[in-house]
Enzyme design. Structure first.
Site, short mmCIF file in Angstrom:
data_model
loop_
_atom_site.label_atom_id
_atom_site.label_comp_id
_atom_site.label_asym_id
_atom_site.label_seq_id
_atom_site.Cartn_x
_atom_site.Cartn_y
_atom_site.Cartn_z
N ASP A 163 17.54 23.23 45.14
CA ASP A 163 17.83 22.23 44.49
C ASP A 163 17.92 22.46 42.50
O ASP A 163 17.27 23.69 42.30
CB ASP A 163 17.75 21.06 44.85
CG ASP A 163 19.06 20.31 45.15
OD1 ASP A 163 19.68 20.08 43.62
OD2 ASP A 163 19.57 20.14 45.67
N ILE B 104 21.98 18.39 51.84
CA ILE B 104 20.31 18.56 52.03
C ILE B 104 20.07 19.98 51.86
O ILE B 104 19.24 20.61 51.71
CB ILE B 104 20.66 18.94 53.82
CG1 ILE B 104 21.95 19.30 54.71
CG2 ILE B 104 20.53 16.61 54.15
CD1 ILE B 104 21.83 19.30 56.06
N LYS B 105 21.25 20.84 51.41
CA LYS B 105 21.39 22.31 50.86
C LYS B 105 20.65 23.55 51.80
O LYS B 105 19.73 24.28 51.35
CB LYS B 105 21.45 22.30 49.24
CG LYS B 105 21.81 21.32 48.69
CD LYS B 105 21.80 21.99 46.72
CE LYS B 105 22.15 21.53 46.14
NZ LYS B 105 22.20 20.07 45.87
N ARG B 106 20.50 23.45 52.75
CA ARG B 106 20.14 24.12 54.15
C ARG B 106 20.51 24.62 53.64
O ARG B 106 21.48 25.47 53.40
CB ARG B 106 20.61 22.94 55.55
CG ARG B 106 19.31 21.65 55.84
CD ARG B 106 18.37 21.90 55.43
NE ARG B 106 17.34 19.95 55.41
CZ ARG B 106 16.40 19.81 54.29
NH1 ARG B 106 16.59 19.72 53.24
NH2 ARG B 106 15.67 18.62 55.16
#
Lengths: 305, 305
Positions: A108, B104-106
């Site tokens: 991130d 969550i930027k998974r």
């Protein structure tokens, strides 16, 4: 921690990491039965089953390999009980003196990347005290957001002698969709690799950097190029075995010193008893099958040197 | 869920999402004091503090906005107690009928991406039963691994009427390091945007796709291009306010129908009481300050239409 990884690889003579990516379908019936008997067919039951499954494997392989790589997604799918099983697994592997590479692929920006780094590799401040939330040794990190996403990890790693592996060229068939696209005649993965080398200079161990890279075993030609682009970065190599990568294809990932790469196998080891080759062990002795598969993999990789 | 998001935006007249990204330093002293009195200066104490902080804000903004966006990193940094606070926050927001976009930027490949998708947007099978581990409505997803990483999310979304926002052009200063690099004369973010449009066709709602995109408010020129590249994708826009994005810069992110984008503010709303503009509320009334900041943001954005 990179020094510890290197010395453990030298001691075990095994540039091998066991991927602890348990699917419930890998867990032998005697384990799921016992877990469901205690907790029911619940998230807690599933978490108990994968934890007991992992423990059996770790007990049987910890003296053979330097490191394990738990894939957090496989735990996260079971919600909070799953995350608790992840943490138990990490703690247990560290007790066994294994280097723990958390395959979390986080990434991130700014304070958000710092929060991930602190949670997984550092300590978080709570009033006058500080705590390590997960406390793994290495984490995998996604580079798509650029330096703003990576540098906070490096800062936390510096304070805690921890490291990261940045995704450069992943092992999957469609990894080329973006990673192979040419930019000024160079594929994106190479440009990311060049950045990994630069980031790596900021946090060096004795002979290798705390900033490593992920390069899939399924693309040996690219491994060869990337080895040269990032001479001081350890390469974490997924895709051996089940995904189709072979030992002979692995040589280019290593440096002349025989170091510089660590090869992961997950399914091929933890679910070995399901393969015809190891079927004689049977589900009851699944962990012995995993041990044999680990020995075979170490031999296979040793054959390339 | 995309239809619900659209109808809630129309009902509230607010294409606004409140980012629930609590730092312990944002939490007023009366809340941390009470939490530490109960749990000590521990991870549990920190988790209780951010949960109570969130609850106060949600109680004061839930009637104004269609959605919230908790950033899981801010919870994950506090280990398992932090993740429990995340889940509590998600559940509470859903009780208040807010659409929950989990930041969550998974992103991983194959069965691993499926595991993330199942854990956050679907249900996991445990024996004869199935459970939703986290059960958010949308999740943010990283595209670096290509279609292999995204399609498992789309499959799970289809089954559960959930959606994703794929990172296309992030709001941070170094986002251009890889995202802006030219490939056949086109920047990488545009190529990712084209894929988002394609992936989006696979899972359409009434007027918009369940597959949206993240495009930072800090790059309005790129927002303009990407709006055209992905006409049916909702754009989640971070970077307004604290990161420097302005309301006038936001117009290009919206379609002619006045829809198609939802603008996030985190710090600017949840830590509003720390700004001079809202200082008169004082720390005790931090949630009233957040309400006022939300009203002001909605007005600010309404001014561009």
């Amino acid at each position: 921690m990179i020094n510890k990884l290197v010395s453990k690889i030298q001691k075990t003579n095994a540039p091998v990491v066991v991927g602890l990516d348990p699917m419930l379908s890998y867990v032998p019936e005697h384990i799921t039965k016992a877990a469901f008997a205690e907790y029911g067919e619940t998230l807690e039951g599933a978490a108990e089953a994968i934890w007991q499954f992992n423990k059996g494997i770790v007990d049987n392989i910890y003296d053979l390999v330097p490191a394990v790589k738990p894939q957090i997604a496989m735990y996260e799918q079971f919600g909070i009980p799953g995350i608790i099983a992840f943490k138990k697994t990490v703690d247990y592997c560290k007790e066994k003196d294994l280097v723990v590479i958390a395959d979390i692929k986080r990434g991130d920006i700014g304070s958000t990347s710092t929060a991930y780094a602190v949670g997984h590799l550092g300590k978080v401040q709570v009033g006058s005290k500080s705590y390590a939330g997960f406390d793994e040794d290495f984490a995998t990190v996604n580079p798509y957001l650029g330096s703003d996403g990576i540098k906070p990890f490096i800062d936390v790693c510096k304070e805690n002698k921890k490291g990261i592996f940045v995704l450069v060229k992943t092992s999957n068939p469609s990894s080329g969709e973006f990673q192979d696209r040419l930019i000024d005649g160079k594929p994106l993965y190479e440009i990311v690799g060049e950045q990994v080398a630069k980031w790596g200079e900021e946090h060096m161990g004795d002979s290798y950097s705390y900033v490593g890279a992920v390069v899939g075993a399924t693309y040996p030609e690219m491994g060869k190029v990337l080895r040269k682009v990032m001479p001081k970065s350890f390469i974490l190599v997924p895709g051996y075995g089940a995904q189709g990568g072979t030992a002979e294809g692995l040589r280019p990932y290593f440096n002349e010193d025989g170091l510089g790469a660590i090869v992961n196998s997950s399914r091929g080891i933890i679910a070995a008893y399901k393969q015809e080759k190891y079927a004689q062990f049977g589900p009851e002795n699944y962990a012995d099958a995993s041990r044999q598969a680990t020995i075979d993999m170490i031999e296979d990789i040793a054959s390339i040197f």
